[in-house]
Design an enzyme around this catalytic site. Structure first.
Site, PDB file in Angstrom:
ATOM      1  N   GLY A   1      35.286  33.119 100.536  1.00  0.00           N
ATOM      2  CA  GLY A   1      35.417  32.543  99.195  1.00  0.00           C
ATOM      3  C   GLY A   1      35.581  31.040  99.143  1.00  0.00           C
ATOM      4  O   GLY A   1      36.103  30.498  98.169  1.00  0.00           O
ATOM      5  N   SER A   2      35.079  30.340 100.166  1.00  0.00           N
ATOM      6  CA  SER A   2      35.267  28.876 100.131  1.00  0.00           C
ATOM      7  C   SER A   2      34.378  28.212  99.068  1.00  0.00           C
ATOM      8  O   SER A   2      34.776  27.223  98.455  1.00  0.00           O
ATOM      9  CB  SER A   2      35.028  28.254 101.511  1.00  0.00           C
ATOM     10  OG  SER A   2      33.671  28.287 101.854  1.00  0.00           O
TER      11      SER A   2
ATOM     12  N   ARG B   1      25.653  41.694  99.098  1.00  0.00           N
ATOM     13  CA  ARG B   1      24.900  42.897  98.761  1.00  0.00           C
ATOM     14  C   ARG B   1      23.581  42.483  98.109  1.00  0.00           C
ATOM     15  O   ARG B   1      23.554  41.526  97.325  1.00  0.00           O
ATOM     16  CB  ARG B   1      25.657  43.781  97.754  1.00  0.00           C
ATOM     17  CG  ARG B   1      27.041  44.181  98.171  1.00  0.00           C
ATOM     18  CD  ARG B   1      27.071  45.042  99.400  1.00  0.00           C
ATOM     19  NE  ARG B   1      26.350  46.303  99.274  1.00  0.00           N
ATOM     20  CZ  ARG B   1      26.096  47.116 100.288  1.00  0.00           C
ATOM     21  NH1 ARG B   1      26.460  46.781 101.503  1.00  0.00           N
ATOM     22  NH2 ARG B   1      25.456  48.247 100.097  1.00  0.00           N
TER      23      ARG B   1
ATOM     24  N   HIS C   1      22.400  29.701  99.450  1.00  0.00           N
ATOM     25  CA  HIS C   1      21.924  30.227 100.723  1.00  0.00           C
ATOM     26  C   HIS C   1      22.046  29.127 101.780  1.00  0.00           C
ATOM     27  O   HIS C   1      21.649  27.981 101.528  1.00  0.00           O
ATOM     28  CB  HIS C   1      20.452  30.678 100.578  1.00  0.00           C
ATOM     29  CG  HIS C   1      19.924  31.283 101.835  1.00  0.00           C
ATOM     30  ND1 HIS C   1      20.222  32.585 102.206  1.00  0.00           N
ATOM     31  CD2 HIS C   1      19.164  30.764 102.832  1.00  0.00           C
ATOM     32  CE1 HIS C   1      19.634  32.833 103.366  1.00  0.00           C
ATOM     33  NE2 HIS C   1      18.986  31.752 103.765  1.00  0.00           N
TER      34      HIS C   1
ATOM     35  N   ASP D   1      16.042  35.679  98.373  1.00  0.00           N
ATOM     36  CA  ASP D   1      16.044  34.303  98.904  1.00  0.00           C
ATOM     37  C   ASP D   1      14.758  33.525  98.552  1.00  0.00           C
ATOM     38  O   ASP D   1      14.370  32.600  99.276  1.00  0.00           O
ATOM     39  CB  ASP D   1      16.272  34.291 100.427  1.00  0.00           C
ATOM     40  CG  ASP D   1      17.652  34.813 100.804  1.00  0.00           C
ATOM     41  OD1 ASP D   1      18.570  34.733  99.975  1.00  0.00           O
ATOM     42  OD2 ASP D   1      17.801  35.314 101.931  1.00  0.00           O
TER      43      ASP D   1
HETATM   44  C1  GRF Z   1      28.082  30.648 102.657  1.00  0.00           C
HETATM   45  O1  GRF Z   1      27.561  30.044 103.805  1.00  0.00           O
HETATM   46  C2  GRF Z   1      26.980  30.968 101.675  1.00  0.00           C
HETATM   47  O2  GRF Z   1      25.945  30.051 101.705  1.00  0.00           O
HETATM   48  C3  GRF Z   1      26.478  32.309 102.166  1.00  0.00           C
HETATM   49  O3  GRF Z   1      27.642  32.983 102.608  1.00  0.00           O
HETATM   50  C4  GRF Z   1      28.642  32.039 102.966  1.00  0.00           C
HETATM   51  C5  GRF Z   1      29.841  32.354 102.132  1.00  0.00           C
HETATM   52  O4  GRF Z   1      30.946  31.546 102.440  1.00  0.00           O
HETATM   53  N1  GRF Z   1      25.727  32.973 101.124  1.00  0.00           N
HETATM   54  P1  GRF Z   1      32.188  31.515 101.466  1.00  0.00           P
HETATM   55  O5  GRF Z   1      32.624  32.955 101.244  1.00  0.00           O
HETATM   56  O6  GRF Z   1      31.788  30.837 100.195  1.00  0.00           O
HETATM   57  O7  GRF Z   1      33.249  30.747 102.213  1.00  0.00           O
END
Ligand code: GRF
Length: 214
Positions: free
Chosen positions: A14-15, A89, A107, A143
């Site tokens: 969730g960053s 998902r 992505h 994507d």
């Molecule tokens: C990120 O690298 C995003 O681009 C990809 O999954 C990762 C999720 O990271 N889809 P976070 O959960 O937002 O930290």
């Protein structure tokens, strides 16, 4: 401009969600929804007094049943925008069609290069010198949806998946809030050929480069 109602979907850390919550955007995050009950991002959201919900995909007999439950949970908030932030998902075509134009994803590659999983590993294996991340609208082609903004970073000698992903993640935290801000300001236009234009953007404003590449 009135605040937009946003629902954020996560599956893990969730960053990106946290970067969006911190960015002081003109949004109200109505709910953070996870398909994983133990997603670390749920605790982060709760700590910031953001409502959370869990729709555990394993509880449903198939993808369509899960998507129906997820859609019901999302639609109860009547969001202007649904933000996929590390949501792992694949959504059904029906779900996407119902929310098209209001569904954004990030992505970790410069699409159309390296769709799918393990993008940093694939970038290192391919020997590319430039890597990065992409915010795009979600369409049924995984994507492949219309690109809103990209940021590039260098691939440095000695990089590992960890060092490269950390460099890309810093850019993700920069461009995702930016894309949402453009959406909220009503500046994103989808042209008939499926490309995104940003109204009033300076040249290259939607190609945010890391200073290391400039
Ligand atoms: C990120 O690298 C995003 O681009 C990809 O999954 C990762 C999720 O990271 N889809 P976070 O959960 O937002 O930290």
């Amino acid at each position: 401009m009135a605040e937009k109602t946003v629902v954020i979907l996560i599956s893990g850390r969730g960053s990106n969600m946290e970067a969006i919550l911190r960015a002081q955007l003109p949004i109200r995050v109505a709910c953070v929804i996870s398909n994983e009950p133990d997603a670390r991002g749920l605790a982060t959201a709760r700590a910031q007094n953001v409502a959370t919900a869990v729709v555990p995909h394993r509880d449903f007999r198939d993808r369509a049943a899960f998507d129906a439950a997820l859609a019901a949970s999302i639609d109860s908030h009547q969001p202007d925008l649904i933000v996929l932030a590390g949501f792992m998902r694949i959504l059904t075509d029906g779900f996407i069609a119902r929310h098209e134009g209001r569904l954004m994803n990030i992505h970790p590659s410069l699409l159309p290069a390296f769709p799918g999983l393990h993008t940093h590993r694939h970038a290192l294996a391919a020997g590319v010198r430039i890597h990065g991340c992409t915010v795009h609208f979600v369409t049924s082609a995984v994507d492949r949806g219309p690109i809103i903004v990209q940021a590039a970073v260098p691939v440095l000698p000695g990089d590992s998946e960890e060092t490269l992903s950390a460099r890309v993640l810093r850019e993700e935290h920069r461009i995702y809030p930016q894309a949402i801000r453009w959406f909220c300001d009503g500046r994103l236009r989808l042209s008939p050929d499926g490309k995104v234009a940003i109204e009033g953007a300076r040249a290259n404003e939607n190609a945010l480069r890391s200073s290391a590449v400039e």
